[in-house]
Design an enzyme around this catalytic site. Structure first.
Site, PDB file in Angstrom:
ATOM      1  N   GLU A  91      48.403   1.866  69.234  1.00 29.13           N
ATOM      2  CA  GLU A  91      47.340   0.396  68.446  1.00 29.13           C
ATOM      3  C   GLU A  91      48.228  -0.515  69.404  1.00 29.13           C
ATOM      4  OE1 GLU A  91      48.872  -0.422  64.698  1.00 29.13           O
ATOM      5  OE2 GLU A  91      47.169  -1.902  65.131  1.00 29.13           O
TER       6      GLU A  91
ATOM      7  N   GLY B 122      57.843  -4.049  65.545  1.00 28.64           N
ATOM      8  CA  GLY B 122      58.793  -3.389  64.299  1.00 28.64           C
ATOM      9  C   GLY B 122      58.073  -1.704  64.586  1.00 28.64           C
ATOM     10  N   ALA B 123      57.426  -1.691  64.015  1.00 21.58           N
ATOM     11  CA  ALA B 123      57.366  -0.219  63.612  1.00 21.58           C
ATOM     12  C   ALA B 123      55.493   0.271  63.728  1.00 21.58           C
ATOM     13  CB  ALA B 123      57.848   0.508  63.097  1.00 21.58           C
TER      14      ALA B 123
ATOM     15  N   GLU C 223      52.378   3.050  62.294  1.00 21.29           N
ATOM     16  CA  GLU C 223      52.440   3.878  61.259  1.00 21.29           C
ATOM     17  C   GLU C 223      51.751   5.762  61.838  1.00 21.29           C
ATOM     18  OE1 GLU C 223      51.163   0.477  61.794  1.00 21.29           O
ATOM     19  OE2 GLU C 223      48.567   0.496  61.195  1.00 21.29           O
ATOM     20  N   ASN C 224      51.280   5.996  62.778  1.00 17.22           N
ATOM     21  CA  ASN C 224      51.042   6.627  62.910  1.00 17.22           C
ATOM     22  C   ASN C 224      51.147   7.997  62.122  1.00 17.22           C
ATOM     23  OD1 ASN C 224      51.337   6.286  66.435  1.00 17.22           O
ATOM     24  ND2 ASN C 224      53.072   6.208  65.582  1.00 17.22           N
TER      25      ASN C 224
ATOM     26  N   HIS D 216      56.150  -0.801  54.469  1.00 16.26           N
ATOM     27  CA  HIS D 216      54.875  -0.621  55.032  1.00 16.26           C
ATOM     28  C   HIS D 216      54.103   0.176  55.626  1.00 16.26           C
ATOM     29  CE1 HIS D 216      52.196  -4.195  57.546  1.00 16.26           C
ATOM     30  NE2 HIS D 216      52.141  -3.553  57.631  1.00 16.26           N
ATOM     31  N   GLU D 217      55.033   0.601  56.599  1.00 17.31           N
ATOM     32  CA  GLU D 217      54.745   1.972  57.286  1.00 17.31           C
ATOM     33  C   GLU D 217      54.190   3.073  56.210  1.00 17.31           C
ATOM     34  OE1 GLU D 217      53.808   0.590  60.013  1.00 17.31           O
ATOM     35  OE2 GLU D 217      55.090  -0.689  59.957  1.00 17.31           O
TER      36      GLU D 217
ATOM     37  N   HIS E 171      50.700   2.294  55.053  1.00 10.96           N
ATOM     38  CA  HIS E 171      50.062   1.932  55.622  1.00 10.96           C
ATOM     39  C   HIS E 171      49.340   3.784  55.340  1.00 10.96           C
ATOM     40  CE1 HIS E 171      49.115  -1.380  58.012  1.00 10.96           C
ATOM     41  NE2 HIS E 171      50.413  -1.124  58.630  1.00 10.96           N
TER      42      HIS E 171
ATOM     43  N   GLU F 262      46.373  -4.987  57.396  1.00 11.02           N
ATOM     44  CA  GLU F 262      47.471  -5.700  57.573  1.00 11.02           C
ATOM     45  C   GLU F 262      47.705  -6.834  56.781  1.00 11.02           C
ATOM     46  OE1 GLU F 262      49.656  -4.182  58.924  1.00 11.02           O
ATOM     47  OE2 GLU F 262      48.588  -3.430  60.738  1.00 11.02           O
TER      48      GLU F 262
HETATM   49  N1  B3K Z   1      50.378  -1.780  62.647  1.00  3.94           N
HETATM   50  C1  B3K Z   1      51.336  -1.904  63.053  1.00  3.94           C
HETATM   51  C2  B3K Z   1      50.877  -3.057  64.420  1.00  3.94           C
HETATM   52  C3  B3K Z   1      50.980  -2.463  65.869  1.00  3.94           C
HETATM   53  C4  B3K Z   1      51.177  -3.635  67.150  1.00  3.94           C
HETATM   54  C5  B3K Z   1      50.078  -3.764  67.899  1.00  3.94           C
HETATM   55  N2  B3K Z   1      50.028  -4.845  69.034  1.00  3.94           N
HETATM   56  C6  B3K Z   1      52.537  -2.354  62.569  1.00  3.94           C
HETATM   57  C7  B3K Z   1      52.610  -2.704  61.486  1.00  3.94           C
HETATM   58  O1  B3K Z   1      51.407  -4.279  61.401  1.00  3.94           O
HETATM   59  O2  B3K Z   1      52.860  -2.119  60.743  1.00  3.94           O
HETATM   60 ZN    ZN Z   2      51.211  -2.842  59.256  1.00  2.00          ZN
END
Ligand code: B3K
Ligand code: ZN
Length: 882
Positions: A126, A266-267, A269-270, A302-303, A306, A325
């Protein structure tokens, strides 16, 4: 800047010409290079269209080794290749495309796509990293099923991970092995992940409400395995909470998290394979502070959240980013509030919003929650998209209540499961599930800027009528000169002279609301609310719980603020009244010269200090003066030095007058902390104790210096050790050097603790801080290629230390611009974050603002600037980005 990078506009969205039903990936990982074999099953999306479009795949910095369409190799005449894409003019409406590419992850310093972190391979896709792995329709509305085979050396990379379920594995020649993964859920390419390494694993499980067992695994480098307990507990708590609150279960048999030391944010969410910055996973009391523990709870939650809000229902295009988000931040906020100390959480959220989002909304980067254009999408992972986006979701919640909100969310997820949708789809689901009209509310997505509410009131003693007049106004922002009135929920209460909430009955209502608070809905520029049966002039408690992301303007007297600080039943507003009161005094000192502290303020402060009923963590928040950045935001032209001096003077003055009370409270916290077994309670005592220690340290006498030295020496946890170290470093005491050296000696092999060592020096108010930061950039502990190091030293200095960064010589600005230029050639995404403090040049005095401007010009003139840095700098200089 030689050429202007192109701008992408939301209005130009069109559906993809082709879809990918299935993709089979084969990674051959070697030390020097990686070959990626991709087999794409493609289908034309517009099959009725007689004039088929060419097939255009995204791809950046890929070496194309082979290409075959339906098994027939293509030659160079059959396709076109440019720096960002591969185009094949004609393809059948259904076909299989095989692409072989070579990439060099070991040289990838951008940390996007496939790269190395230490001895392992990992990915970050991402927003648009997948196109750095292979040619693909790298956009979120193309959702494919993925099968991924990873082949690598057996000894170096015993663990090979990707999304979904492991379905096969085997040995290969040359001491190699392979593993195959299949993800049952179609997903956009930004959710793809791969990890290879010699990793240890902490395994546990979660049994869902419906009785399925999910295997949970957290992978780390071996030496960190003993720091994964807390993250695992957080993950299990998040899974339980989402089931209990929204009836949402984990949809996988396997849920994996990998912690990596080099990560841009930070992290991530794959699907089924979250990749985390080590900072948000690893914790032991000796190495992590209480706030690190809290951050881990929030980010792990949070992750995980998602998985439904982001993965199962994803985005149509990147302009919709806040759809996942903002919603997921709000869910994370609800979760952490439910895990304890809801008021403290809310205070911290609002502090964060005001520190990061309000300035963004008032500056050259101002954009709406759903932006209209971008040059580099990575620049739009902003406070506005995340934090204001979460406030927008909170407003739905305030308008609809938890039940109505749940129904809306359920309809949204059920209606759009497996789809890529828009913010508007979310709004429609909320409106339809509740049978209400949210058209005007939709303006929150398109209108930038922080609205201001001007409130006046009148009381008619004879009739018992009390009237609130509220006028809303949103200032112009770049590209949006005129604003329309918004639909705003304002939660209010009215306090009587005893400090109790009055029953609230509006004109035309037969019954009063007795719970103390009610939601007033603003829709027009001017609104009037008339309350009946009010026996005496009340004190209004406005915007309780910070029910909307706005600025409030009501002419409270200082007496009223002190009263609310002491009595408001809304804990957030109690804190807020204290902040407003101290901000008022401090700004008066800055503007009119320092005076004495009004007795009412000192009394209120003393009462807080001696309060043994209230949650100590909340007391710590109440004792903290508004930050220098917050005060700066209240001034037309920021007086950096004046603010710093006034704030320090007030801290000293309070400490001098209340030294007895402070010492007693410190001792009490130590005693209570020692007695408690409960970790959350112990953390609360620590927070209060260290807030108190901060005041005592301003006395700068040998007793207090010794107190800091003792706390540092005897601490059995990082929270206490670091708090004491920070005060020692700030104190100018000769002992500070020895403590710093001791800390480094002790922790030099723990990268996350070394980050704290860098940060504590970058944040010091000592006059030699810039010199020290410059020195530290050459220290072996610092590495500009590692984002955590950059954020700890450079980010903390430029964003968290206004007094030193804005040194009138301008040396801080030159230093930052040099580092931005150096980093831009390495990691543009992180470089672009670093430049932001300079974008606020317009808020400073002429001397500083011209120095800052000059540095922006210098960066702008640089040849070969990345899109990332270019966009931020061009906007800051008001050079058209169209
Ligand atoms: N979705 C990712 C953030 C990706 C940032 C890319 N530049 C983390 C999050 O918001 O959970
Ligand atoms: Zn997020």
């Amino acid at each position: 800047m030689a050429h202007q990078p192109t701008t992408v506009h939301r209005r130009d969205y069109s559906a993809p010409d082709y879809l990918v039903d299935h993709v089979a990936l084969h990674f051959d990982l070697h030390q020097e290079q990686t070959t990626v074999h991709a087999r794409l099953e493609l289908r034309r999306n517009d099959s009725d269209n007689a004039q088929p479009q060419p097939l255009r795949l995204n791809g950046i910095e890929l070496e194309l080794l082979g290409l075959a369409l339906d098994g027939v190799p293509l030659t160079q005449e059959d396709y076109r290749l440019d720096a960002e894409s591969l185009t094949i003019e004609r393809v059948p409406s259904q076909c299989t495309l095989e692409v072989i590419t070579r990439i060099r992850p070991q040289e990838n310093m951008r940390l996007e796509g496939l790269y190395r972190s230490g001895a392992m391979f990992c990915t970050q896709c991402e927003a648009q990293g997948f196109r750095r792995i292979t040619f693909f329709l790298d956009r979120p509305d193309v959702m494919a099923r993925f099968t991924t085979t990873i082949e690598a050396d057996r000894d170096r990379y015993p663990v090979l991970l990707s999304n979904g379920n492991q379905v096969a594995q085997g040995q290969a020649a040359g001491n190699r092995h392979w593993v195959r993964w299949e993800d049952p859920f179609p997903k956009p390419s930004y959710l793809f992940a791969l990890v290879a390494g010699d990793l240890a694993c902490h395994e546990d499980r979660h049994v869902t409400a419906s009785g399925r067992t999910v295997r949970l695994r957290i992978f780390t480098e071996r030496e960190n395995l003993d720091k994964t307990e807390h993250a695992m507990a957080c993950l299990q708590a998040a899974m339980r909470w989402d089931e209990a609150t929204y009836d949402l279960e984990c949809d996988l048999n396997d849920y994996m998290i990998v912690a990596v030391g080099d990560f841009n944010m930070g992290a991530m969410e794959n699907k089924g394979l979250n990749i985390f910055n080590t900072q948000y996973i690893l914790a032991r009391p000796e190495t992590a502070t209480d706030s690190d523990y809290e951050d881990i709870l929030a980010v792990v939650g949070h992750e995980y959240f998602h998985n439904w809000t982001g993965n199962r229902v994803t985005l149509r295009d990147w302009f919709q980013l806040s759809l996942k988000e903002g919603l997921t931040v709000f869910r994370e906020q609800q979760f952490t509030a439910a895990m304890g100390a809801a008021a403290v959480k809310r205070i911290q959220e609002v502090r964060g919003l005001r520190a990061a989002q309000f300035p963004e909304d008032a500056g050259p980067m101002a954009h709406s929650v759903r932006p209209d254009k971008y040059v580099e999408i990575n620049n739009f992972y902003t406070a506005t998209v995340y934090m204001k986006g979460a406030e927008v979701i909170r407003m739905y919640h305030s308008l609809l209540g938890q039940e109505g909100f749940c129904q809306g969310l359920a309809l949204y997820l059920q209606r759009h499961d497996g789809q890529a949708v828009t913010c508007r789809d979310f709004l429609m689901a909320m409106a339809e599930a509740n049978g209400i009209d949210l058209e005007q509310f939709g303006l929150w997505y398109s209108q930038a800027g922080t609205p201001c509410l001007e409130v006046h009131d009148e009381y008619e003693p004879g009739s018992g009528r009390y009237t609130l007049h509220i006028r809303q106004h949103t200032p112009a922002t770049p590209g949006q000169p005129h604003k329309q009135p918004l639909h705003i929920p304002v939660i209010v209460g009215l306090l009587n002279a005893e400090g109790h909430d009055l029953p609230l009955r509006l004109e035309n209502e037969t019954q009063a609301i007795t719970t103390g608070s009610r939601v007033l809905e603003l829709r027009h520029e001017r609104e009037t609310f008339r309350f009946l049966d009010i026996p005496q002039r009340p004190i209004p408690s406005l915007l309780r719980g910070f029910s909307a992301p706005v600025k409030l303007d009501y002419a409270y007297t200082e007496d009223q603020l002190a009263f609310l600080f002491g009595h408001d039943s809304d804990e957030f507003n109690r804190w807020e009244a204290g902040q407003q009161l101290s901000a008022r005094i401090l700004l008066r000192w800055v503007n009119e010269g320092r005076g004495s502290i009004p007795e009412r303020f000192r009394t209120a402060f003393r009462r807080t200090l001696c309060d043994t009923e209230t949650d100590p963590a909340l007391l710590a928040e109440a004792l903290a003066l508004p930050s220098e950045n917050f005060l700066a935001e209240q001034m037309k032209v920021i007086d950096v030095e004046g603010i710093h001096i006034a704030r320090e003077a007030m801290r000293c003055n309070l400490a001098e007058h209340l030294s007895e009370e402070l010492r007693a409270r410190y001792a009490l916290c130590v005693e209570q902390g020692n007695k408690t077994e409960n970790t959350a309670a112990a953390a609360g005592y620590r927070r209060l104790k260290n807030a108190v220690l901060g005041y005592l340290a301003t006395l700068q006498n040998s007793t207090e210096l010794q107190r800091c030295l003792d706390q540092y020496a005897t601490a059995d946890n990082m929270t206490d050790a670091l708090a004491a170290l920070a005060l020692l470093v700030d104190s100018n005491a000769s002992e500070a050097e020895a403590s710093l050296a001791d800390f480094y000696r002790r922790w030099q092999h723990e990268p996350l603790v070394v980050d704290k060592w860098l940060r504590v020096q970058a944040l010091s108010s000592r006059s030699d801080t810039l010199a020290r930061v410059i020195q530290l950039t050459a220290h072996p502990a610092f590495d500009i290629r590692n984002p955590n190091k950059v954020r700890s030293l450079l980010g903390a200095f430029a964003q968290g230390n206004p007094a030193c960064f804005h040194d009138v010589s301008g040396a801080g600005y030159t230093f930052l611009a040099d580092r931005v230029l150096e980093l831009d050639g390495i990691n543009p995404q992180v470089a672009a974050r670093l430049v932001t403090p300079l974008s606020r040049w317009g808020r400073h005095d002429p001397r500083r603002s011209s120095c800052m401007h000059q540095q922006l010009e210098r960066i702008y003139a640089q040849e070969g600037l990345s899109k990332d840095v270019y966009e931020i700098v061009a906007r800051s200089l008001d050079r058209a980005v169209e």
